[in-house]
Each structure stands twice: as structure tokens, then as C-alpha cells.
Design a protein around this motif. Structure first.
Motif, PDB file in Angstrom:
ATOM      1  N   LYS A 184       0.834  -1.213   0.000  1.00 44.91           N
ATOM      2  CA  LYS A 184       0.000   0.000   0.000  1.00 44.91           C
ATOM      3  C   LYS A 184       0.862   1.253   0.000  1.00 44.91           C
ATOM      4  CE  LYS A 184      -4.134  -1.850   2.330  1.00 44.91           C
ATOM      5  NZ  LYS A 184      -4.944  -1.813   3.585  1.00 44.91           N
ATOM      6  N   LEU A 185       1.947   1.245   0.793  1.00 44.87           N
ATOM      7  CA  LEU A 185       2.841   2.401   0.822  1.00 44.87           C
ATOM      8  C   LEU A 185       3.440   2.658  -0.555  1.00 44.87           C
ATOM      9  CD1 LEU A 185       4.801   1.946   4.192  1.00 44.87           C
ATOM     10  CD2 LEU A 185       3.075   3.688   3.657  1.00 44.87           C
ATOM     11  N   VAL A 186       3.844   1.601  -1.217  1.00 44.42           N
ATOM     12  CA  VAL A 186       4.410   1.741  -2.563  1.00 44.42           C
ATOM     13  C   VAL A 186       3.347   2.251  -3.534  1.00 44.42           C
ATOM     14  CG1 VAL A 186       5.318   0.456  -4.543  1.00 44.42           C
ATOM     15  CG2 VAL A 186       6.242   0.046  -2.264  1.00 44.42           C
ATOM     16  N   SER A 187       2.135   1.704  -3.438  1.00 46.99           N
ATOM     17  CA  SER A 187       1.067   2.105  -4.375  1.00 46.99           C
ATOM     18  C   SER A 187       0.698   3.580  -4.210  1.00 46.99           C
ATOM     19  CB  SER A 187      -0.164   1.218  -4.188  1.00 46.99           C
ATOM     20  OG  SER A 187      -0.849   1.515  -2.981  1.00 46.99           O
ATOM     21  N   ASP A 188       0.868   4.130  -3.001  1.00 52.26           N
ATOM     22  CA  ASP A 188       0.538   5.534  -2.743  1.00 52.26           C
ATOM     23  C   ASP A 188       1.462   6.502  -3.478  1.00 52.26           C
ATOM     24  OD1 ASP A 188      -1.622   4.979  -1.130  1.00 52.26           O
ATOM     25  OD2 ASP A 188      -0.496   5.110   0.746  1.00 52.26           O
ATOM     26  N   GLU A 189       2.587   6.005  -3.971  1.00 55.01           N
ATOM     27  CA  GLU A 189       3.576   6.870  -4.622  1.00 55.01           C
ATOM     28  C   GLU A 189       3.611   6.696  -6.140  1.00 55.01           C
ATOM     29  OE1 GLU A 189       6.736   6.947  -0.853  1.00 55.01           O
ATOM     30  OE2 GLU A 189       7.050   5.537  -2.524  1.00 55.01           O
ATOM     31  N   LEU A 190       2.635   5.984  -6.681  1.00 59.76           N
ATOM     32  CA  LEU A 190       2.685   5.619  -8.102  1.00 59.76           C
ATOM     33  C   LEU A 190       1.898   6.575  -8.995  1.00 59.76           C
ATOM     34  CD1 LEU A 190       2.313   1.735  -7.877  1.00 59.76           C
ATOM     35  CD2 LEU A 190       4.401   3.115  -7.898  1.00 59.76           C
ATOM     36  N   ILE A 191       2.448   6.798 -10.184  1.00 60.90           N
ATOM     37  CA  ILE A 191       1.822   7.625 -11.216  1.00 60.90           C
ATOM     38  C   ILE A 191       1.832   6.852 -12.533  1.00 60.90           C
ATOM     39  CG2 ILE A 191       2.022   9.756 -12.569  1.00 60.90           C
ATOM     40  CD1 ILE A 191       3.342  11.057 -10.142  1.00 60.90           C
ATOM     41  N   LEU A 192       0.690   6.861 -13.222  1.00 63.40           N
ATOM     42  CA  LEU A 192       0.572   6.246 -14.547  1.00 63.40           C
ATOM     43  C   LEU A 192       0.796   7.302 -15.615  1.00 63.40           C
ATOM     44  CD1 LEU A 192      -2.526   3.848 -14.535  1.00 63.40           C
ATOM     45  CD2 LEU A 192      -0.165   3.234 -15.088  1.00 63.40           C
ATOM     46  N   ILE A 193       1.647   6.974 -16.582  1.00 69.26           N
ATOM     47  CA  ILE A 193       1.971   7.920 -17.656  1.00 69.26           C
ATOM     48  C   ILE A 193       1.866   7.194 -18.992  1.00 69.26           C
ATOM     49  CG2 ILE A 193       3.724   9.475 -18.572  1.00 69.26           C
ATOM     50  CD1 ILE A 193       5.010   9.246 -15.666  1.00 69.26           C
ATOM     51  N   PRO A 194       0.969   7.622 -19.877  1.00 71.72           N
ATOM     52  CA  PRO A 194       0.841   6.937 -21.168  1.00 71.72           C
ATOM     53  C   PRO A 194       2.067   7.162 -22.041  1.00 71.72           C
ATOM     54  CG  PRO A 194      -0.529   8.902 -21.138  1.00 71.72           C
ATOM     55  CD  PRO A 194       0.016   8.741 -19.745  1.00 71.72           C
ATOM     56  N   SER A 195       2.525   6.103 -22.680  1.00 72.71           N
ATOM     57  CA  SER A 195       3.648   6.237 -23.615  1.00 72.71           C
ATOM     58  C   SER A 195       3.168   6.718 -24.976  1.00 72.71           C
ATOM     59  CB  SER A 195       4.367   4.888 -23.781  1.00 72.71           C
ATOM     60  OG  SER A 195       3.549   3.981 -24.499  1.00 72.71           O
ATOM     61  N   LEU A 196       1.832   6.830 -25.120  1.00 71.30           N
ATOM     62  CA  LEU A 196       1.197   7.241 -26.378  1.00 71.30           C
ATOM     63  C   LEU A 196       1.416   6.219 -27.485  1.00 71.30           C
ATOM     64  CD1 LEU A 196       2.042  11.067 -26.341  1.00 71.30           C
ATOM     65  CD2 LEU A 196       0.046   9.886 -25.407  1.00 71.30           C
ATOM     66  N   ARG A 197       1.722   5.004 -27.059  1.00 68.37           N
ATOM     67  CA  ARG A 197       1.861   3.928 -28.032  1.00 68.37           C
ATOM     68  C   ARG A 197       1.230   2.670 -27.478  1.00 68.37           C
ATOM     69  NH1 ARG A 197       7.685   1.739 -29.473  1.00 68.37           N
ATOM     70  NH2 ARG A 197       7.960   3.862 -30.236  1.00 68.37           N
ATOM     71  N   THR A 198       0.285   2.112 -28.230  1.00 72.31           N
ATOM     72  CA  THR A 198      -0.250   0.812 -27.866  1.00 72.31           C
ATOM     73  C   THR A 198       0.558  -0.248 -28.600  1.00 72.31           C
ATOM     74  OG1 THR A 198      -1.866   0.860 -29.664  1.00 72.31           O
ATOM     75  CG2 THR A 198      -2.574   1.694 -27.510  1.00 72.31           C
ATOM     76  N   ARG A 199       0.499  -1.463 -28.104  1.00 77.09           N
ATOM     77  CA  ARG A 199       1.212  -2.554 -28.745  1.00 77.09           C
ATOM     78  C   ARG A 199       0.470  -3.839 -28.500  1.00 77.09           C
ATOM     79  NH1 ARG A 199       0.452  -4.358 -24.527  1.00 77.09           N
ATOM     80  NH2 ARG A 199       1.818  -4.676 -22.760  1.00 77.09           N
ATOM     81  N   SER A 200       0.734  -4.825 -29.306  1.00 80.50           N
ATOM     82  CA  SER A 200       0.136  -6.138 -29.110  1.00 80.50           C
ATOM     83  C   SER A 200       0.989  -6.928 -28.129  1.00 80.50           C
ATOM     84  CB  SER A 200       0.037  -6.890 -30.441  1.00 80.50           C
ATOM     85  OG  SER A 200      -0.308  -8.237 -30.217  1.00 80.50           O
ATOM     86  N   ALA A 201       0.434  -7.190 -26.944  1.00 78.86           N
ATOM     87  CA  ALA A 201       1.163  -8.021 -25.977  1.00 78.86           C
ATOM     88  C   ALA A 201       1.430  -9.400 -26.574  1.00 78.86           C
ATOM     89  CB  ALA A 201       0.361  -8.143 -24.689  1.00 78.86           C
ATOM     90  N   ASP A 202       0.519  -9.865 -27.441  1.00 79.05           N
ATOM     91  CA  ASP A 202       0.679 -11.183 -28.050  1.00 79.05           C
ATOM     92  C   ASP A 202       2.007 -11.280 -28.808  1.00 79.05           C
ATOM     93  OD1 ASP A 202      -1.882 -11.232 -27.122  1.00 79.05           O
ATOM     94  OD2 ASP A 202      -2.804 -11.900 -28.990  1.00 79.05           O
ATOM     95  N   LYS A 203       2.315 -10.238 -29.590  1.00 76.44           N
ATOM     96  CA  LYS A 203       3.544 -10.265 -30.388  1.00 76.44           C
ATOM     97  C   LYS A 203       4.783 -10.237 -29.509  1.00 76.44           C
ATOM     98  CE  LYS A 203       1.545  -8.085 -34.504  1.00 76.44           C
ATOM     99  NZ  LYS A 203       1.594  -6.905 -35.402  1.00 76.44           N
ATOM    100  N   VAL A 204       4.755  -9.383 -28.471  1.00 72.31           N
ATOM    101  CA  VAL A 204       5.906  -9.272 -27.569  1.00 72.31           C
ATOM    102  C   VAL A 204       6.129 -10.588 -26.834  1.00 72.31           C
ATOM    103  CG1 VAL A 204       6.885  -8.036 -25.602  1.00 72.31           C
ATOM    104  CG2 VAL A 204       5.514  -6.797 -27.285  1.00 72.31           C
ATOM    105  N   LEU A 205       5.049 -11.164 -26.297  1.00 69.93           N
ATOM    106  CA  LEU A 205       5.164 -12.391 -25.511  1.00 69.93           C
ATOM    107  C   LEU A 205       5.498 -13.598 -26.378  1.00 69.93           C
ATOM    108  CD1 LEU A 205       2.190 -11.787 -23.076  1.00 69.93           C
ATOM    109  CD2 LEU A 205       4.621 -11.653 -22.545  1.00 69.93           C
ATOM    110  N   HIS A 206       5.075 -13.571 -27.635  1.00 66.46           N
ATOM    111  CA  HIS A 206       5.433 -14.661 -28.553  1.00 66.46           C
ATOM    112  C   HIS A 206       6.946 -14.716 -28.738  1.00 66.46           C
ATOM    113  CE1 HIS A 206       4.908 -17.571 -31.793  1.00 66.46           C
ATOM    114  NE2 HIS A 206       5.746 -16.848 -32.513  1.00 66.46           N
ATOM    115  N   ASN A 207       7.580 -13.544 -28.805  1.00 58.96           N
ATOM    116  CA  ASN A 207       9.043 -13.498 -28.928  1.00 58.96           C
ATOM    117  C   ASN A 207       9.719 -14.058 -27.686  1.00 58.96           C
ATOM    118  OD1 ASN A 207       8.907 -12.305 -31.464  1.00 58.96           O
ATOM    119  ND2 ASN A 207       8.909 -10.219 -30.634  1.00 58.96           N
TER     120      ASN A 207
END
Length: 327
Positions: A184-207
Motif C-alpha cells: 500500500k505504501l508503494v502504491s501511494d507513490e505511483l503515477i501512470l503515464i501513457p507512452s502514447l503507443r499501444t502494442r500487441s502483448a501477443d507479439k511481444v510475448l510470442h518473442n
């Protein structure tokens, strides 16, 4: 009546990748730690009259159908088929992020749809079983090379540590009070920032699957998670260990094939101007969201990013998992 299914997105902290079925089958087990995010997928369903001849599905596209086999969207089609729902429906979906963002968006959407169907047709399926069904649909029916943490962390809600066993078995591990408070302490310090790029997890994980080096890296990532789970220390010591473990895991992951490129590195370097414990990409990598653990006040960090024309938001942990209601 309309039926609404709701499912959070998820944040993975440790162990991601060791939840992949092929890794678990080869290495006997995997483990991960994560929590559900207070951002949600919603699916709204209306059961069509028995005399209706056309069902309607509205998501990022729109389609009509009269038979399940006609449905183009694979998750919708296979969910209806798996639950043996032959009744035509009208469906609308809404969400914070689409698939490819690293927040488990595809699984969150699928589970919210399953939850709405579960409510609409009185199937009485428990949340953990809905996570299993979603996993089976995505992995074994549709052949996606993804893991099982997205479905379970989203479905269960709150903070969870999971153990992955062969043949798709997933167990919920007991976390000590100190572990939970440190997370919880760690989660209180987190920020989400979009990279402005989506990707297919399928392709990355296939590699990953086709790389012996990747398997060794995933074993190291699993060991880091396992060490945190087995460590019995004070909240502050576990807080420090968790931050160190996340950073160590990320340093391993960023060296893996296709996780980072020049554009992402440039974005990373801008974010890195904020004093931080660590920065990492969420999910499989190659795009999606950066996750920042800020050492400075959250508002100060958000202000800095805003001045750089970077949209960001503070992470909020959700205590709830899947839910469904009737309106």
C-alpha cells in the motif's frame, strides 16, 4: 432490465511473465504480486426478446449477428459460446483503456462481459471461476500467448499474490499484514503515464517464448518475487525491499527483446528527471503505460509532467474486483 458488468484494470508489481502457461509447464510454477486499479471496464447487456432476429454489439466497432458464429469479436464470440448463451443480446462496452496498454485491458473487458452474462442469465459463477473461464478463453481457445495474472488480479480485487501451477491451476497466496501495508505504501507513490503507443502483448510475448535467454530472465524475475514473498521483516524494510525488487526486475526485463526502443527511451529519460525510486513499463513492454514511483510529492510530479505536455494520473488501488448489477 439491463445488466451491467464491471471489472477493474490491474497493476502488476512483481513476477510478471512467470504466469505464462508455457513457462509454468516448463519450470513447474510461477508467482506474481499485483493489485486492481480504480479504473474499470463496463459492459451493459440487454436480453433481446425471444422473437428478435438480430443481436447488436457495440464496442470500438459495431456489429449485428443472428448466430454466435457470425460474431467477429473473438472475446465476445467465445464468451457466449463458452457459457452457452444462445439468447440474442444487445451489448455496449465502455472502458478507461483499450487492450495494448499494459493494464490488462482485454482481460478486464472480457471479464466485465462474462460478469454481465453471469448476472443476466443467473449462472451463479464465482469471481475466481470467471477469472479461470476468461483465462481459458484467451489462452486455450483463442491461443493468445499471454499469462493468467491479468484475469485473476482484476477479478479478485485489492492486493493479491498468486501461485501459478501447471494445467492452468492458480492459487491465492496469503500475504502477511506487513507485506500488504508495504505494498500500500508503494502504491501511494505511483503515477501512470501513457507512452502514447499501444502494442500487441501477443507479439511481444510470442518473442519471449522463442528465446532461451528470455526464459532465464523470467526465472530471475520469478526468484525476485519469491524472495519478497518469503521475507519476514518490518513494514518499512519490506517497503524498501519491494522498491528494490521492482527496480531489479525492470532492469532484467528492459534488456529483453523488443521491450524498449529509442522513442520509449526518450520518453523514459524525460520522466526520469523526476526524483524517483524507479520507472518501468507496465505489462509486456514495447508501449502502453509507464509506471513511476515518485520520491517527491505526487502533485509536484504531476505538475512537472503537465508542463512537459505529458498527461498522467495518480494510481488508486481498488478494493473491489468483479461486480454486476441490474438496473
Amino acid at each position: 432490465m439491463i445488466f451491467i458488468g464491471k471489472c477493474p484494470y490491474r497493476i502488476s508489481l512483481l513476477g510478471g511473465g512467470s504466469d505464462l502457461d508455457w513457462f509454468v509447464e516448463d519450470e513447474c510454477f510461477g508467482n506474481s504480486i499485483g493489485f486492481s486499479l480504480a479504473k474499470y471496464s463496463y459492459t451493459v447487456i440487454n436480453k433481446k426478446d425471444k422473437n428478435s432476429k438480430i443481436g447488436m454489439l457495440n464496442y470500438s466497432s459495431r456489429e449485428t449477428y443472428s448466430e454466435i458464429d457470425e460474431i467477429a469479436h473473438p472475446l465476445i464470440r467465445e464468451s457466449l459460446r463458452y457459457l452457452k448463451i444462445n439468447n440474442l443480446i444487445e451489448m455496449n462496452s465502455y472502458g478507461f483503456a483499450s487492450g495494448g496498454g499494459g493494464l490488462g485491458g482485454s482481460s478486464s473487458f472480457c471479464i466485465s462481459f462474462l460478469a454481465a452474462l453471469n448476472k443476466a442469465f443467473n449462472l451463479n459463477i464465482a469471481n475466481k471461476e470467471l477469472a479461470h473461464i476468461c483465462s481459458e478463453i484467451e489462452i486455450n481457445i483463442l491461443g493468445k500467448p499471454i499469462g493468467r495474472q491479468d484475469q485473476y488480479i482484476s477479478s479478485l480485487g485489492g492486493i493479491n499474490a498468486l501461485l501459478y501451477k501447471p494445467k492452468g491451476h492458480v492459487e491465492i497466496l496469503n500475504l502477511s499484514k506487513n507485506h500488504i501495508e508495504a505494498i500500500k505504501l508503494v502504491s501511494d507513490e505511483l503515477i501512470l503515464i501513457p507512452s502514447l503507443r499501444t502494442r500487441s502483448a501477443d507479439k511481444v510475448l510470442h518473442n519471449f517464448k522463442n528465446s532461451n535467454k528470455a526464459k532465464e530472465s523470467l526465472k530471475d524475475i520469478r526468484s525476485i518475487c519469491e524472495n519478497f514473498l518469503k521475507t519476514n521483516k518490518s513494514i518499512n524494510e519490506l517497503y524498501d525491499l519491494l522498491n528494490h525488487s521492482i527496480k531489479e526486475s525492470w532492469e532484467i526485463k528492459r534488456k529483453m527483446s523488443n521491450v524498449m526502443d529509442l522513442e520509449l527511451e526518450n520518453q523514459f529519460n524525460i520522466i526520469n528527471q523526476i526524483p524517483n525510486n524507479w520507472i518501468r513499463l507496465i505489462g509486456a513492454g514495447s508501449g502502453g503505460y509507464f509506471l513511476l514511483s515518485s520520491k517527491v510529492d505526487i502533485n509536484e510530479a504531476l505538475s512537472f509532467l503537465s508542463n512537459k505536455d505529458i498527461k498522467a494520473l495518480k494510481v488508486e488501488l481498488s478494493k473491489e474486483g468483479i461486480s454486476a448489477c441490474v438496473v
